[in-house]
Scaffold this motif. Structure first.
Motif, short mmCIF file in Angstrom:
data_model
loop_
_atom_site.label_atom_id
_atom_site.label_comp_id
_atom_site.label_asym_id
_atom_site.label_seq_id
_atom_site.Cartn_x
_atom_site.Cartn_y
_atom_site.Cartn_z
N LEU A 148 0.83 -1.21 0.00
CA LEU A 148 0.00 0.00 0.00
C LEU A 148 0.87 1.26 0.00
CD1 LEU A 148 -2.68 -1.16 2.59
CD2 LEU A 148 -3.10 -0.61 0.19
N ARG A 149 1.84 1.33 0.92
CA ARG A 149 2.64 2.56 1.06
C ARG A 149 3.56 2.75 -0.14
NH1 ARG A 149 3.03 1.36 7.22
NH2 ARG A 149 1.01 2.26 7.76
N TYR B 252 3.20 1.70 -3.33
CA TYR B 252 2.50 2.16 -4.53
C TYR B 252 2.16 3.64 -4.42
CZ TYR B 252 1.71 -2.51 -6.51
OH TYR B 252 1.86 -3.74 -7.08
N VAL B 253 1.71 4.08 -3.25
CA VAL B 253 1.32 5.48 -3.08
C VAL B 253 2.54 6.40 -3.24
CG1 VAL B 253 0.44 7.20 -1.47
CG2 VAL B 253 -0.72 5.01 -1.70
N LEU B 254 3.66 6.03 -2.57
CA LEU B 254 4.84 6.88 -2.66
C LEU B 254 5.41 6.91 -4.08
CD1 LEU B 254 6.76 6.35 0.69
CD2 LEU B 254 5.60 8.40 -0.12
N ALA C 222 3.65 6.66 -6.76
CA ALA C 222 2.75 7.54 -7.52
C ALA C 222 3.09 9.00 -7.25
CB ALA C 222 1.30 7.25 -7.16
N VAL C 223 3.46 9.29 -5.99
CA VAL C 223 3.88 10.65 -5.66
C VAL C 223 5.14 11.00 -6.45
CG1 VAL C 223 4.81 12.12 -3.83
CG2 VAL C 223 2.81 10.69 -3.38
N GLY D 290 4.66 12.08 -10.06
CA GLY D 290 4.17 13.43 -10.34
C GLY D 290 5.09 14.54 -9.83
N ALA D 291 6.12 14.16 -9.04
CA ALA D 291 6.94 15.18 -8.39
C ALA D 291 7.96 15.77 -9.37
CB ALA D 291 7.67 14.58 -7.20
N PRO E 31 10.75 13.28 -5.14
CA PRO E 31 10.12 13.98 -4.01
C PRO E 31 11.07 13.95 -2.81
CG PRO E 31 9.11 11.83 -4.32
CD PRO E 31 10.06 12.03 -5.46
N TYR F 150 4.88 6.56 8.15
CA TYR F 150 3.85 6.71 7.11
C TYR F 150 4.38 7.36 5.84
CZ TYR F 150 0.73 5.47 10.89
OH TYR F 150 0.13 4.80 11.91
N PHE F 151 5.30 8.31 6.02
CA PHE F 151 5.93 8.94 4.85
C PHE F 151 7.28 9.48 5.32
CE2 PHE F 151 3.00 11.89 6.94
CZ PHE F 151 3.86 12.90 7.33
N LEU G 156 9.40 15.14 3.50
CA LEU G 156 8.34 15.75 2.71
C LEU G 156 7.75 16.95 3.43
CD1 LEU G 156 6.51 12.54 1.43
CD2 LEU G 156 7.68 14.23 0.03
N LEU G 157 8.03 17.05 4.74
CA LEU G 157 7.55 18.18 5.53
C LEU G 157 8.48 19.37 5.32
CD1 LEU G 157 6.78 16.18 8.78
CD2 LEU G 157 5.08 17.23 7.29
N PRO G 158 8.06 20.60 5.70
CA PRO G 158 8.93 21.78 5.55
C PRO G 158 10.27 21.59 6.26
CG PRO G 158 6.70 22.43 6.17
CD PRO G 158 6.73 20.94 6.20
N VAL H 255 0.34 16.09 3.12
CA VAL H 255 1.80 16.11 3.02
C VAL H 255 2.26 15.54 1.68
CG1 VAL H 255 3.91 15.09 3.93
CG2 VAL H 255 2.23 16.05 5.50
N ARG I 62 2.08 17.88 -1.09
CA ARG I 62 3.04 18.97 -1.10
C ARG I 62 4.12 18.74 -2.16
NH1 ARG I 62 5.34 22.29 2.37
NH2 ARG I 62 7.27 21.10 2.32
N ALA I 63 4.43 17.45 -2.39
CA ALA I 63 5.53 17.12 -3.28
C ALA I 63 5.09 17.05 -4.74
CB ALA I 63 6.16 15.79 -2.86
N THR I 64 3.81 16.97 -4.97
CA THR I 64 3.35 16.73 -6.34
C THR I 64 1.95 17.33 -6.53
OG1 THR I 64 2.63 15.00 -7.87
CG2 THR I 64 2.59 14.45 -5.55
N ALA J 154 -0.32 16.13 -8.53
CA ALA J 154 -1.31 15.10 -8.81
C ALA J 154 -0.78 13.72 -8.42
CB ALA J 154 -1.70 15.10 -10.28
N VAL J 155 -1.63 12.93 -7.80
CA VAL J 155 -1.26 11.55 -7.49
C VAL J 155 -2.21 10.62 -8.26
CG1 VAL J 155 -1.18 9.79 -5.67
CG2 VAL J 155 -0.34 12.09 -5.21
N VAL K 203 -3.31 4.38 -8.52
CA VAL K 203 -1.90 4.36 -8.12
C VAL K 203 -1.36 2.94 -7.94
CG1 VAL K 203 -2.17 6.56 -6.90
CG2 VAL K 203 -2.21 4.44 -5.60
N TYR K 204 -2.23 1.97 -7.74
CA TYR K 204 -1.74 0.62 -7.40
C TYR K 204 -1.36 -0.18 -8.63
CZ TYR K 204 -3.92 2.02 -3.04
OH TYR K 204 -4.25 2.71 -1.92
N PHE L 121 -2.37 -6.13 -7.80
CA PHE L 121 -2.73 -5.73 -6.44
C PHE L 121 -4.09 -5.02 -6.46
CE2 PHE L 121 -2.34 -3.00 -2.64
CZ PHE L 121 -1.94 -3.93 -1.71
#
Lengths: 286, 316, 266
Positions: free
Chosen positions: A55-56, A58-60, A62-63, A66-67, A72, A212-213, A217-219, C45, C48-50, C52-53, C196-197, C201
């Motif tokens: 889960l984590r 795939y999400v990261l 995807a981030v 787009g970064a 990122p 979690y991330f 990614l925070l300031p 958060v 912040r980096a992108t 679009a996800v 995103v997956y 999955f």
């Protein structure tokens, strides 16, 4: 064996020291064996770690897609995948969640029995926790990392120092985490019911520890303050940044040195709080 | 009221065979029990640990499904008709609470009225009776978690009776209680039994419970009934005898015998004698003894049920 | 009716029990909101980096998060405690429940109803409300119905997942935390656009297990967006049907679990 060493007067000045090392070792062993009996729960927990890893990850990823520059917070896709999967593997090694033994023993009054032992509770619980972490390292660390390596390209360390530094960083993280858990549990000496502090710890340690991330990614200013002012990023963020080789060798070593500082601080704090609590118990008669 | 016909319950247990392999083995916890218990009977159900007592009780209350055989309680089949049955039986598990841990006893009782849908007047009348007999008043407002074990058990008994059950199942109701609380529980149950409208089945390790309360005793071992009858019948079957203990002014003359009795022990320099009564009545034995030697004091001692039962258990 | 009154009595008793520890209750009330706050913050958060996800902007993504959070918080409060079943089986509480004249599942849930999670439900719905306001939804009667139904059906769906995964303990008492892979894991899965997956999955979680219809498809339908994965827009309305199927399956699994328990003991 070690008991006889301790009680019989010896000529060698090393005697008592050797004896306490042996005792500490035995306590580590008992912590290890205690977790070794929960074999099925270990299996179930690993499965859960792997699912959350997917889960984590795939999400990261995807981030990252787009970064800007697909980087990122300065991680490339492979580093992010390593970050996630090593994190899932380390989760039950560091053991941020679920330890309420001290608070429970304080609440039920069983702690009185611990105070009668020749070894202080901080040392005894630390040894048991190291045993638990060792068991976690052998049983829970490899599987998520392997699952990650099968399904995602991971970052392979480029510098030889990274691997020993990672090992040191994990050991320090375990000790820091123990110190934090001990302090949180020890609030039960004053509050009777430590559920509130334990809940805050459970919430805060996951997010601000970097589970979690990645915290970067925070300031920037916030992250620096967090890193220097709290032990939380030293729990997961530091070892994970080390293995993902997010920074150059000097910064990496500086981060681990910071961990060392926190480890010493947390252990000293735990000892101090324990002594205060004991004095209070003696004065109030439990 | 309760019928069991060839009731069986098998469990599959995994036994370690080597480091990782596990072997399956079928164990019969209850192995063909047939019993019939009538309305108003008070039955003690005893046996060593692991004999199958709790398993039987769980099948009677609808918690467990029998592997084979039939069971009926109040004319209902426990598992399929569980909720219907629950309204007509009361259950006290000595080591598990039916009460609400954080609430005062009074509120637990009020809640149970809703759970069992009891008309308020009936509920109040039964509660009043229990309060009187069990002395609940002093802790009605105390949260259950602060009650002593004895107080809690009195609360549990009340909780099990508020809906006016026809059958009361008690699983070790006196376990862990002090002497006074045990007495309170026993005399309450005795009173309940004497009224005759509740059938009572109790398991226990404390045989004094049985002696005080139950005219019928069922002994189970390895899942089978090894005795079913009165306590006297158990004594008769295992040859336990009453005995006559006498303090004498002078030792017995040499070669003295009592017809129908055996000299079992001579103590205190010959001044105290114990005869086991084989076929003689106590009266005849006393008469024979008094005729031969001056007697200061005497008593007739009932056989010890603990002895009989421990002999029964060790006969496996 | 009498049965309903019994349930109400059980529920209020639980509320009074919880209130008897006032300080802890307040801490836990706010602590539980914290958990959901962090879930939402995590999404902020990452954005912040992108920009679009998975092809979705922050505004759109928050709508997905809102439906998922509101539904999950609802299910977690009403049914989440069923994951204590392992303990109930081990300590014999289940036996005590089985000798009462009410079905076992509602009794277990009401006996331990976590009132402290109430504020979290409120927060979940607030996030959903803000998300709806932030997006320019072209309202039609069908969409109004959908926004009312989607979080509730998400709640039903997650409840079903909670019951199904807790039932595992009937067969496997040492199942540990495996259930949370599907409950909390399911919440995490439904918090992001499923684009995103990775495909296998996604197929497993979104379509085979139905998590895709909890928040993602209804959100697309509300936004009037085409599904980048190609499902037609009416699939957003499948959420009640999927929730119903999940609930039926959960009921069957629970019943067979109880039957298994009755035949094996603990």
């Amino acid at each position: 064996m070690d008991q006889r060493d301790a009680s019989v007067p010896t000529i060698s000045r090393l005697g008592p020291f050797r004896a306490s090392v042996a005792t500490f070792g035995a306590l580590i062993g008992s912590g290890f064996r205690r977790y070794a009996t929960y074999r099925q729960a270990t299996l179930a927990g690993t499965f859960t770690n792997v699912v959350f890893g997917f889960l984590r990850c795939y999400v990261l990823l995807a981030v990252a897609e787009g970064a800007a520059g697909n980087m990122p917070a300065g991680y490339d896709a492979e580093q992010l995948a390593t970050y996630v999967w090593a994190g899932q593997g380390l989760l039950s090694v560091i053991g941020i969640w679920g330890w309420t033994e001290l608070a429970d023993r304080i609440r039920t009054g069983d702690i009185a029995a611990d105070l009668l032992r020749p070894i202080g509770p901080v040392t005894a619980f630390l040894a048991a926790d190291l045993g638990r972490a060792l068991h976690g390292m052998l049983t829970r660390f490899a599987a998520p990392l392997l699952a990650g390596a099968i399904f995602f390209p991971l970052h392979t360390p480029a510098r030889w120092q990274t691997v020993p530094l990672f090992a040191v960083s994990i050991a320090l993280a375990v000790i820091i985490c123990f110190g934090c858990k001990y302090l949180v549990n020890a609030t039960a000496y004053w509050l009777q019911d430590a559920r509130g502090p334990i809940m805050l710890w459970t919430l805060g340690s996951g997010v601000l520890g970097g589970l979690y991330f990645p915290l970067r990614l925070l300031p920037d200013g916030f992250v620096t303050a967090l890193w220097l002012g709290t032990p939380l990023p030293s729990l997961l963020q530091t070892p994970l940044d080390v293995i993902a080789e997010r920074d150059g060798p000097v910064t990496q070593i500086a981060l681990v040195a910071l961990q060392l500082l926190w480890a010493v601080t947390m252990l000293l704090l735990a000892g101090l709080v324990q002594r205060r609590a004991e004095r209070r118990l003696v004065v109030q008669g439990g | 009221m309760i019928q069991m016909q060839d009731l069986k319950k098998d469990f599959v247990v995994r036994v370690k065979a080597g480091r990782l392999r596990r072997k399956k083995r079928v164990v019969a916890a209850v192995d063909g029990v047939s019993l019939s218990i009538g309305r108003g009977e008070m039955v003690g159900y005893i046996g060593p640990n692991g004999a199958g007592k709790s398993t039987t009780l769980k099948m009677l209350t609808g918690v467990l499904t029998p592997s084979s055989g039939t069971v009926s309680v109040c004319g209902l089949t426990p598992v399929p008709q569980r909720t219907k049955l629950a309204l007509r039986i009361g259950v006290v598990f000595g080591q598990r609470s039916q009460l609400w841990w954080d609430l005062p006893l009074r509120e637990s009782f009020a809640l149970l009225r809703h759970v069992y849908r009891v008309p308020p007047a009936e509920h109040a009348a039964r509660l009043e009776r229990c309060r009187e007999l069990l002395d609940l008043d002093e802790f009605m407002e105390t949260p259950v978690r602060q009650l002593s074990l004895g107080q809690r058990m009195r609360g549990e008994l009340t909780a099990a009776l508020l809906h006016g059950p026809e059958v009361l199942f008690l699983d070790e109701p006196t376990i862990g209680l002090d002497v006074v609380s045990k007495q309170a529980v026993r005399s309450f149950l005795a009173e309940l039994g004497a009224a005759g409208d509740v059938t009572l089945v109790l398991t226990t390790h404390d045989l004094a419970d049985i002696e005080r309360l139950c005219e019928r005793l069922v002994v189970i071992d390895h899942g089978r009934v090894v005795h079913d009858g009165s306590i006297e019948a158990l004594h008769a079957r295992y040859g336990s005898r009453r005995s006559l203990v006498a303090d004498l002014a002078a030792p017995l003359p040499d070669g003295f015998t009592l017809p129908g009795a055996t000299l079992a022990a001579v103590t205190a320099n010959g001044h105290r004698v114990t005869f086991t009564l084989d076929s003689s009545t106590a009266g005849a034995a006393v008469a024979g003894l008094v005729a031969a030697v001056p007697v200061r004091d005497l008593s007739v001692v009932e056989p010890d049920i603990e002895d009989v039962v421990s002999r029964l258990y060790s006969e496996r | 009716m009498a049965e309903f009154r019994a349930y109400v009595a059980l529920g209020t008793a639980q509320i009074r029990s919880a209130a008897s520890y006032r300080a802890s209750f307040l801490v836990e009330l706010f602590g539980n909101v914290g958990a959901t706050v962090f879930d939402v913050l995590t999404v902020l958060v990452l954005f912040r980096a992108t920009p679009a996800v998975g092809g979705f902007t922050l505004r759109e993504a928050i709508l997905i998060v809102g439906i998922s959070s509101a539904g999950f918080a609802l299910a977690d409060m009403l049914v989440g405690n069923v994951d204590k079943l392992k303990t109930y089986v081990r300590t014999g509480t289940l036996d005590a429940v089985l000798v009462r004249p009410l079905p076992a599942l509602p009794q277990l849930l009401l006996m331990d109803l976590p009132v402290r999670k109430a504020l979290r439900v409120v927060f979940g719905f607030v996030v959903l409300g803000l998300a709806v306001a932030a997006n320019d939804v072209a309202w039609t009667p069908a969409r109004v119905l959908l926004i009312a139904l989607a979080p509730l059906m998400a709640g039903v769906f997650f409840s079903a997942i909670f019951v199904t995964s807790a039932s595992l303990a009937f067969w496997w008492v040492d199942s540990g935390e495996i259930g949370s892979a599907f409950t909390y894991g399911g919440r995490d899965f439904t918090s992001y656009p499923i684009s995103v997956y990775g495909s296998w999955f996604r197929n497993l979680f979104a379509y085979a297990m139905g998590f895709g219809f909890v928040a993602y498809q209804p959100a697309l339908t509300l936004l009037g967006r085409d599904d980048p994965l190609g499902l037609p827009s009416w699939t957003g309305f499948l959420s009640p049907l999927v929730a119903l199927v999940a609930a039926v399956i959960a009921g069957v699994v629970w019943r067979s679990g109880i039957r298994h328990y009755r035949s094996t003991g603990s």
